[in-house]
Design a protein around this motif. Sequence first.
Motif, mmCIF file in Angstrom:
data_model
loop_
_atom_site.group_PDB
_atom_site.id
_atom_site.type_symbol
_atom_site.label_atom_id
_atom_site.label_comp_id
_atom_site.label_asym_id
_atom_site.label_seq_id
_atom_site.Cartn_x
_atom_site.Cartn_y
_atom_site.Cartn_z
ATOM 1 N N PRO A 96 54.426 143.667 78.922
ATOM 2 C CA PRO A 96 55.901 143.542 78.877
ATOM 3 C C PRO A 96 56.609 142.305 79.521
ATOM 4 C CG PRO A 96 55.157 145.800 79.352
ATOM 5 C CD PRO A 96 54.035 144.908 79.126
ATOM 6 N N ARG A 97 55.711 141.995 80.582
ATOM 7 C CA ARG A 97 56.184 140.616 81.215
ATOM 8 C C ARG A 97 55.977 139.469 80.528
ATOM 9 N NH1 ARG A 97 53.054 142.743 85.676
ATOM 10 N NH2 ARG A 97 51.959 140.600 85.799
ATOM 11 N N LEU A 98 54.939 139.379 79.560
ATOM 12 C CA LEU A 98 54.548 138.332 78.857
ATOM 13 C C LEU A 98 55.883 138.221 77.626
ATOM 14 C CD1 LEU A 98 50.886 138.433 78.466
ATOM 15 C CD2 LEU A 98 51.984 136.521 79.262
ATOM 16 N N ALA A 99 56.083 139.338 77.304
ATOM 17 C CA ALA A 99 57.252 139.324 76.292
ATOM 18 C C ALA A 99 58.586 138.997 76.653
ATOM 19 C CB ALA A 99 57.154 140.859 75.834
ATOM 20 N N GLU A 100 58.777 139.349 78.012
ATOM 21 C CA GLU A 100 60.069 139.096 78.704
ATOM 22 C C GLU A 100 60.011 137.317 78.907
ATOM 23 O OE1 GLU A 100 63.502 140.865 79.138
ATOM 24 O OE2 GLU A 100 61.592 141.895 78.984
ATOM 25 N N GLU A 101 58.992 136.976 79.201
ATOM 26 C CA GLU A 101 58.877 135.327 79.664
ATOM 27 C C GLU A 101 59.240 134.795 78.147
ATOM 28 O OE1 GLU A 101 58.157 131.795 81.647
ATOM 29 O OE2 GLU A 101 59.553 133.428 81.586
ATOM 30 N N THR A 102 58.308 135.571 76.996
ATOM 31 C CA THR A 102 58.610 134.759 75.704
ATOM 32 C C THR A 102 60.273 134.821 75.236
ATOM 33 O OG1 THR A 102 56.317 135.212 75.189
ATOM 34 C CG2 THR A 102 57.738 134.686 73.457
ATOM 35 N N LEU A 103 60.654 136.016 75.513
ATOM 36 C CA LEU A 103 62.214 135.732 75.471
ATOM 37 C C LEU A 103 62.984 135.003 75.926
ATOM 38 C CD1 LEU A 103 62.686 139.942 75.642
ATOM 39 C CD2 LEU A 103 63.361 138.429 73.478
ATOM 40 N N ARG A 104 62.629 134.611 77.009
ATOM 41 C CA ARG A 104 63.460 133.505 77.959
ATOM 42 C C ARG A 104 62.952 132.117 77.248
ATOM 43 N NH1 ARG A 104 62.423 129.300 80.532
ATOM 44 N NH2 ARG A 104 60.139 129.881 80.487
ATOM 45 N N ARG A 105 61.738 131.898 77.091
ATOM 46 C CA ARG A 105 61.169 130.522 76.654
ATOM 47 C C ARG A 105 61.405 130.276 75.373
ATOM 48 N NH1 ARG A 105 56.043 129.065 75.303
ATOM 49 N NH2 ARG A 105 55.219 126.937 75.809
ATOM 50 N N ASP A 106 61.381 131.170 74.298
ATOM 51 C CA ASP A 106 61.631 131.304 72.761
ATOM 52 C C ASP A 106 62.263 132.218 72.302
ATOM 53 O OD1 ASP A 106 59.476 128.991 72.300
ATOM 54 O OD2 ASP A 106 58.374 130.294 73.224
ATOM 55 N N ALA A 107 63.911 132.151 72.849
ATOM 56 C CA ALA A 107 64.706 133.039 72.331
ATOM 57 C C ALA A 107 64.995 133.153 70.922
ATOM 58 C CB ALA A 107 66.100 132.544 73.034
ATOM 59 N N PRO A 108 64.739 134.500 70.293
ATOM 60 C CA PRO A 108 64.765 134.569 68.958
ATOM 61 C C PRO A 108 66.068 134.342 68.100
ATOM 62 C CG PRO A 108 64.730 136.595 70.092
ATOM 63 C CD PRO A 108 64.517 135.807 71.140
ATOM 64 N N HIS A 109 67.087 134.288 69.139
ATOM 65 C CA HIS A 109 68.464 133.791 68.594
ATOM 66 C C HIS A 109 68.976 132.712 69.048
ATOM 67 C CE1 HIS A 109 72.369 134.950 67.309
ATOM 68 N NE2 HIS A 109 72.340 135.893 66.669
ATOM 69 N N LEU A 157 79.891 127.670 70.158
ATOM 70 C CA LEU A 157 78.467 128.288 69.792
ATOM 71 C C LEU A 157 77.728 128.253 71.207
ATOM 72 C CD1 LEU A 157 76.483 129.274 67.964
ATOM 73 C CD2 LEU A 157 75.705 126.758 67.659
ATOM 74 N N LEU A 158 77.633 129.637 71.625
ATOM 75 C CA LEU A 158 76.680 129.861 73.132
ATOM 76 C C LEU A 158 75.165 129.662 72.596
ATOM 77 C CD1 LEU A 158 78.531 132.943 74.218
ATOM 78 C CD2 LEU A 158 79.234 130.481 74.283
ATOM 79 N N LEU A 159 74.505 128.635 73.023
ATOM 80 C CA LEU A 159 73.313 128.209 72.843
ATOM 81 C C LEU A 159 72.091 129.167 73.720
ATOM 82 C CD1 LEU A 159 73.563 124.753 71.455
ATOM 83 C CD2 LEU A 159 72.884 126.897 70.061
ATOM 84 N N PHE A 160 72.064 130.322 73.753
ATOM 85 C CA PHE A 160 71.470 131.163 74.644
ATOM 86 C C PHE A 160 70.076 130.543 74.743
ATOM 87 C CE2 PHE A 160 74.216 134.694 73.155
ATOM 88 C CZ PHE A 160 74.983 134.540 74.081
ATOM 89 N N GLY A 161 69.361 130.109 73.740
ATOM 90 C CA GLY A 161 68.064 129.609 73.925
ATOM 91 C C GLY A 161 67.950 128.123 74.804
ATOM 92 N N SER A 162 69.193 127.374 74.904
ATOM 93 C CA SER A 162 69.156 126.419 75.817
ATOM 94 C C SER A 162 69.458 126.704 77.188
ATOM 95 C CB SER A 162 70.305 125.229 75.377
ATOM 96 O OG SER A 162 70.425 124.286 76.435
ATOM 97 N N GLY A 163 70.236 127.898 77.423
ATOM 98 C CA GLY A 163 70.491 128.415 78.628
ATOM 99 C C GLY A 163 69.311 128.810 79.354
#
Length: 421
Positions: free
Chosen positions: A290-303, A328-334
């Motif tokens: 779960p922690r690896l998935a969370e860090e991937t969500l941060r590092r490589d946001a799918p949206h 356009l809110l670029l969550f991947g950048s944030g």
Amino acid sequence: MSSTVSTSAPSTCPRDFNPMVAPDRDDPNPFYADCRDTEPVRFSATLGAWLVTRYDDLRTVVEDPATYSSRNAIPSIWNNPPEVVKVFEDAGCTPEGATIVNTDEPEHAPLRRTLEHAFGGRRIRAVQPLMKRKADELIDAFTADGSADLLSQYADPFVQAVVSAVFGIPEDEVDLVQDWTDDQVLLWNPLAPTDGKVDAARRMVEYERYIAALIEDRRANPREDFISDMVHGDGDAFPPMSYSDIQYVFRGLRVAGHDTTRDTLTSTLLAMLTHRRWWEEAITNPRIIPRLAEETLRRDAPHRGLMRVTTRDTRLGGVDLPAGSALLLLFGSGNRDERTFPEPDLLDPDRPNVRDHLAFGHGIHRCPGATLARTEVRFAVEALTGRLPGLALQPGWEPTYIASYFFRGLEELRVSWPTAS
């Protein structure tokens, strides 16, 4: 480049942002970093919107829905070229209903309650046996081959099966609904060619009729599924939805429930296999998944992000924005803003603030399916590490990404493993 610009003469970056083509298609992060460092609220002529790229500015927007309306969060399929709209009009299609993503208060709250019920803990627990069974079934199908594309042979059918079960889509109709879901995404894409949109619109007419039949069936025969929730409501907890709202909430959430979860799963697997120490640790310590998935969500946001529109004159990131400005809110950048996440390119599941990422949005529009998505990823990754510990990226394979306005996901994920001789 100045950090303060005027909307009367929008500044544009040295090269404009286009997520459909290289280099932004495969790796938008250099562009994001340049924006954050030089002009964090920057106008894109290609998209006709101001790009918001810093974490703090993004939080400002999503925490102030009174100033930044969600009514344009995703495009209307009716806001397309005349040839496309004519297809809908000629077929007598239902006018656009409410969707959770595009709705402001007070209309947003009852929709939110419906979705929180639909994707709540009880229903997630009920679908967990399907997650385990489907993961094992898919792995069984390719174990003896010694290689696979984990996107088409694992992540995609796994997520489709789970989200379809939650929605109430019969198992033998999952592929059909997924084809229509892809058409929905195409019709949302302002950069897609008109000819393809016309064809998609014709198929969407059939999708509307399909959902109409589901509505009528659940009206007479309610079940424990999302479409029954929308048709019947739940007493004082939330009311039934209108026909048009069910049509558009169903379509929109079917997209969100599939694409982002599939892409989170493949990105998590890619990160673990690229940084092998984490794959090896997950084999012996599944609790790290779960922690690896969370860090991937941060590092490589799918949206990539969602749209907003200003309801009044305001100032954001040093930029004066008049009422009616599209953002356009670029969550991947944030999520890679080094001001909030030090060493943002590093994969660090022990990052103390990892759950502060914006991959699921924030505020009143935070994704109601986030817990379901996290659970799906955990089950799917744990099944692979448990059954194919020798799995590795295929030698010579390099990741490439889909051409998508909204989503950032792999086109394939090629892996191999030793098999018994």
